[in-house]
Design a protein around this motif. Structure first.
Motif, PDB file in Angstrom:
ATOM      1  N   ASP A 303       0.835  -1.193   0.000  1.00 48.63           N
ATOM      2  CA  ASP A 303       0.000   0.000   0.000  1.00 48.63           C
ATOM      3  C   ASP A 303       0.880   1.258   0.000  1.00 48.63           C
ATOM      4  O   ASP A 303       1.826   1.363   0.773  1.00 48.63           O
ATOM      5  N   THR A 304       0.562   2.218  -0.888  1.00 49.36           N
ATOM      6  CA  THR A 304       1.200   3.541  -0.858  1.00 49.36           C
ATOM      7  C   THR A 304       2.706   3.467  -1.135  1.00 49.36           C
ATOM      8  O   THR A 304       3.496   4.147  -0.497  1.00 49.36           O
ATOM      9  N   TRP A 342      -5.963   5.878  -4.841  1.00 51.00           N
ATOM     10  CA  TRP A 342      -6.172   5.481  -3.446  1.00 51.00           C
ATOM     11  C   TRP A 342      -6.610   4.025  -3.393  1.00 51.00           C
ATOM     12  O   TRP A 342      -6.931   3.426  -4.423  1.00 51.00           O
ATOM     13  N   THR A 343      -6.599   3.469  -2.198  1.00 49.76           N
ATOM     14  CA  THR A 343      -6.611   2.025  -2.012  1.00 49.76           C
ATOM     15  C   THR A 343      -7.799   1.284  -2.626  1.00 49.76           C
ATOM     16  O   THR A 343      -7.611   0.307  -3.351  1.00 49.76           O
ATOM     17  N   ASN A 392      -5.700  -3.074   5.661  1.00 53.14           N
ATOM     18  CA  ASN A 392      -6.249  -1.758   5.340  1.00 53.14           C
ATOM     19  C   ASN A 392      -7.773  -1.846   5.291  1.00 53.14           C
ATOM     20  O   ASN A 392      -8.337  -2.686   4.584  1.00 53.14           O
ATOM     21  N   ASP A 537      -0.698  -0.455  -4.695  1.00 51.50           N
ATOM     22  CA  ASP A 537      -2.029   0.029  -5.089  1.00 51.50           C
ATOM     23  C   ASP A 537      -1.943   1.433  -5.679  1.00 51.50           C
ATOM     24  O   ASP A 537      -2.678   1.795  -6.581  1.00 51.50           O
ATOM     25  N   HIS A 538      -0.980   2.243  -5.167  1.00 52.49           N
ATOM     26  CA  HIS A 538      -0.765   3.613  -5.648  1.00 52.49           C
ATOM     27  C   HIS A 538       0.484   4.127  -4.970  1.00 52.49           C
ATOM     28  O   HIS A 538       1.033   3.454  -4.096  1.00 52.49           O
ATOM     29  N   HIS A 550      -2.196  10.990  -0.524  1.00 61.42           N
ATOM     30  CA  HIS A 550      -2.582  10.460  -1.837  1.00 61.42           C
ATOM     31  C   HIS A 550      -4.088  10.571  -2.024  1.00 61.42           C
ATOM     32  O   HIS A 550      -4.796  10.975  -1.115  1.00 61.42           O
ATOM     33  N   TYR A 712      -9.052   9.612   5.141  1.00 62.39           N
ATOM     34  CA  TYR A 712      -9.865   9.564   3.928  1.00 62.39           C
ATOM     35  C   TYR A 712     -11.043  10.504   4.073  1.00 62.39           C
ATOM     36  O   TYR A 712     -11.836  10.371   4.984  1.00 62.39           O
TER      37      TYR A 712
END
Ligand SMILES: [Zn+2]
Length: 718
Positions: A303-304, A342-343, A392, A537-538, A550, A712
């Protein structure tokens, strides 16, 4: 129908003799739904490249207003607008979107059409519309001139200033609709109706030409206008090659991104099987590479994780020794693009092989569509043991991500934990017993590690390895990233360097844990039978474009992700420059396992073809303001907001010349922007007919509170 097909075959055969390598590169019937087919209503904005054709005289050069829209100010007693009424004028209303600076200077506007009065309009301060109704008999065939007499509007112009008393932002021509149905498609015919224009944006192949079959006199009635990027529009004449077979030479624009506008005079016209022909740009498909087969799959989502923070993607600091070694045994995709920043939407694209518009997990409130096959449902059906361990909330079971998994372990975030998220080492600890218990049955294991997500709080000793000497940050290592987002004055180079070192420490921690997982696979001998896919994921922003975190933009630091695939025994290890996409991960995994992908997937396998199937993709985010859509096509990347059409900001970058996305070329390259928009419409329409995948409200107040606590914030929710 049979007769027509036979005729077409004859035409193509005849054509093939002249240019053996000529092929249909675009079917204009298939591409029609994505076109801008300007019907009887057309709008011209003051800032449009071709607006000078309509803003005839008495206008200032377009000037950008406070809201970003262009305004042409009246700078003479008479300001003239011209328009083409075609061979048979229709009843038309000219709608002027006006700006009034000082009402004392603009008591009224008088309008004359071709010298005859057609109305007097009072204006008030602020912005408003003038609607000038023009009867058909007041107009003349061809060019008409509408004069606006604006008392006082010219005074300051005489003093050499732009007088900002009366301005026009846009003109809209609304014609009587009944007599002009919109252009449309009937079977294999493109029907052009009087007063309509069908505009395609496309990349023209070498030796390009427009080809179609049609009846008598078509060549005289059809208007083919073509404009290559950065060049003026040209009228391309049609020529008759064989009876009924017509072509228009697009050679001068070949190889370029171009706008192709098809229109007719006062007669309805049907083009049969309209298409672009040319030399195929891609080499003929080479024999598929034999794919190394695997029995098992491990999908590791980091993630990220920015690609450029890993040694194997060129980073100068030693954050990733284990991943770098893994890369040498893997197929490394140097240009892998996320489908969202985003996720939830991006991970859903990895698991379903579909764009967010189709899988539905796009906003804070929405879940994965329940009827779509996923990696887990497909593999479970094929007899695989399936399990997931994720850290997550965005991929928690409540959003539908657990479907198809025999076991789905969501290891929850906790505010009282230093790192909030469960670490990758603890994720391993949770997953290893499952891995240790594998028998001979094939398995699919999905792990989702969130260490590199804010807050960046690596254990002591990690960040220190990456901290530049002599920096004097004014924030502490525990300052939340969102604080920097809220207080721009804190975004100093030293503070960003501190954040970067903390982030790098988390990358190193993740790298260790991923290495431990590889060791565990090897200890069981599973490395010889398992495909290991590592993907993010990003990415993450570190003030590259003024932001942090993000999900709010679609710049490369957010959408270029690491993607590595290790086949058993390191088979086929290489580096691939061509575009790869998250939607390609599922079809590629299925191909390696020897399974058929669902028929309607937009992605394609990355391993078998010598040439990638596509060099275009799209991405989106609905977390920011406005929600954004991005398209990458060849060297170009365009991003625009979709929240408020007409007031949007468009960005266009040349990723080859400007990989850091510094110079926005959107206003210089309108044809490329049009091409990007049509590409987005095409990717959506042809692959996601059920785009209206409803946003289902699935979250309870507690989940919403948790998401907000994790940073978020939904665009819709503000
Ligand atoms: Zn994420």
């Amino acid at each position: 129908m049979r007769g027509l097909a036979g005729f077409a075959a004859f035409v193509l055969a005849a054509t093939a003799c002249r240019h053996p390598e000529h092929a249909v590169t675009l079917d204009l019937i298939e591409a029609f739904p994505a076109t801008d087919s300007a019907g009887p209503t057309t709008q011209i904005r003051a800032g449009d490249r071709r607006a000078a054709d309509n803003f005839l005289e008495g206008w200032s050069p377009p000037e950008r207003g406070e809201d970003g829209q262009f305004i042409a100010w009246s700078n003479a007693p008479r300001a003239s607008i011209s328009f083409d009424a075609g061979p048979r004028p229709l009843e038309t209303t000219v709608v002027l979107d006006c700006v009034v600076g000082e009402p004392s200077h603009v008591p009224a506007v008088f309008a004359r059409l071709n010298g005859r009065p057609v109305g007097r309009f009072r204006l008030s301060p602020g912005a408003e519309q003038i609607r000038v109704a023009l009867r058909a008999e007041q107009q003349v065939a061809g060019r008409n001139v509408l004069d606006l007499f604006v008392p006082g509007g010219h005074v300051s112009a005489e003093r050499g200033e732009i007088p900002r008393h009366f301005g026009v932002r846009s003109l809209r021509f609304e014609s009587e609709a009944a007599r002009s149905p919109a252009a449309h498609v009937e079977g294999d015919r493109l029907v052009l109706t009087p007063g309509t224009t069908v505009t395609y944006f496309l990349r023209l192949p070498p030796d390009a030409r427009l080809a179609f079959e049609s009846g008598e006199r078509t060549a005289d009635r059809l208007r083919v206008a073509v404009q290559a990027d950065e060049r003026p529009e040209r009228l391309a004449g049609t020529t008759r090659r064989e009876p009924g077979h017509l072509t228009a030479d697009l050679g001068p624009e070949a190889g370029a991104v171009a706008r192709l506008a098809l229109s007719t005079d006062g007669t309805e016209l049907a083009l049969v099987r309209p298409r672009i022909e040319g030399r195929s740009v891609r080499p003929a498909a080479a024999a598929p590479r034999p794919t190394a087969r695997a029995s098992n799959v491990v999908l590791y989502v980091a993630d990220t994780l920015r690609a450029d923070r890993l040694g194997c993607f060129g980073y100068g600091r030693p954050t990733s020794p284990r991943l770098d070694a893994f890369a040498r045994e893997s197929i490394v995709f140097e240009t892998a693009m996320a489908q969202a920043s985003w996720t939830r939407p991006s991970t859903a694209s990895i698991l379903t092989g579909r764009y967010p518009a189709e899988h539905g997990a796009r906003s804070l409130m929405s879940a994965l569509r329940a009827d779509l096959p996923t990696m887990a449902t497909i593999l479970a059906e094929a007899g695989y043991d399936t399990a997931a361990f994720v850290t997550n909330l965005n991929v928690a079971p409540r959003f539908g991500f657990d479907r198809g998994f025999a076991e789905y372990h969501y290891l929850e975030e906790r505010d009282d934990r230093e790192t909030v998220y469960v670490s990758a080492a603890e994720l391993n600890a949770a997953a290893f017993p499952w891995l240790d218990a594998r028998s001979d049955r094939p398995f699919f294991l999905y792990l989702h590690a969130t260490d590199t997500h804010a807050p960046y709080r690596p254990p002591p000793g990690y960040a220190e390895r990456f901290l530049p000497p002599d920096i004097h940050p004014t924030i502490g290592p525990r300052t939340p990233v969102l604080t920097l987002l809220e207080r721009p004055t804190l975004a100093t180079a030293d503070n960003i360097a501190l954040l970067g070192a903390l982030y790098d420490g988390e990358v190193a921690l993740l790298d260790e844990a991923f290495g431990a997982l590889l060791d565990r696979l090897r200890a069981h001998g599973l490395d010889r039978s398992t495909l290991v896919v590592f993907v993010a994921d990003h990415g993450e922003e570190f003030h590259d474009h003024g932001g942090f975190d993000h999900g709010r933009t679609l710049y490369q630091e957010l959408v270029r992700v690491p993607l590595l695939m290790r086949l058993p025994g390191g088979a086929g290890a290489r580096r691939v420059r061509a575009l790869a996409r998250q939607i390609d991960v599922l079809p590629t995994i299925l191909a390696v396992l020897g399974l058929e992908p669902p028929k309607d997937l937009p992605g394609s396998t990355l391993l078998e073809a010598a040439v990638p199937a596509a060099d275009e993709t799209m991405m989106e985010t609905q977390l920011g303001h406005p929600a954004l859509v991005g398209v990458v096509a060849g060297r170009w990347k365009a991003v625009w907001g979709e929240a408020r059409p007409g007031a949007e900001r468009v960005e266009l970058y040349d990723l080859v010349a400007d990989p850091a996305e510094r110079w926005n070329l959107a206003s210089d390259r309108p044809v490329v922007v049009g091409y990007a928009r049509q590409t987005a419409a095409r990717l959506r329409r042809t692959r996601a007919p059920q785009e209206a995948a409803p946003d289902t409200t699935v979250i309870d107040p507690e989940t919403e509170r948790r998401l907000r606590a994790l940073g978020y914030v939904d665009a819709d929710a503000r």
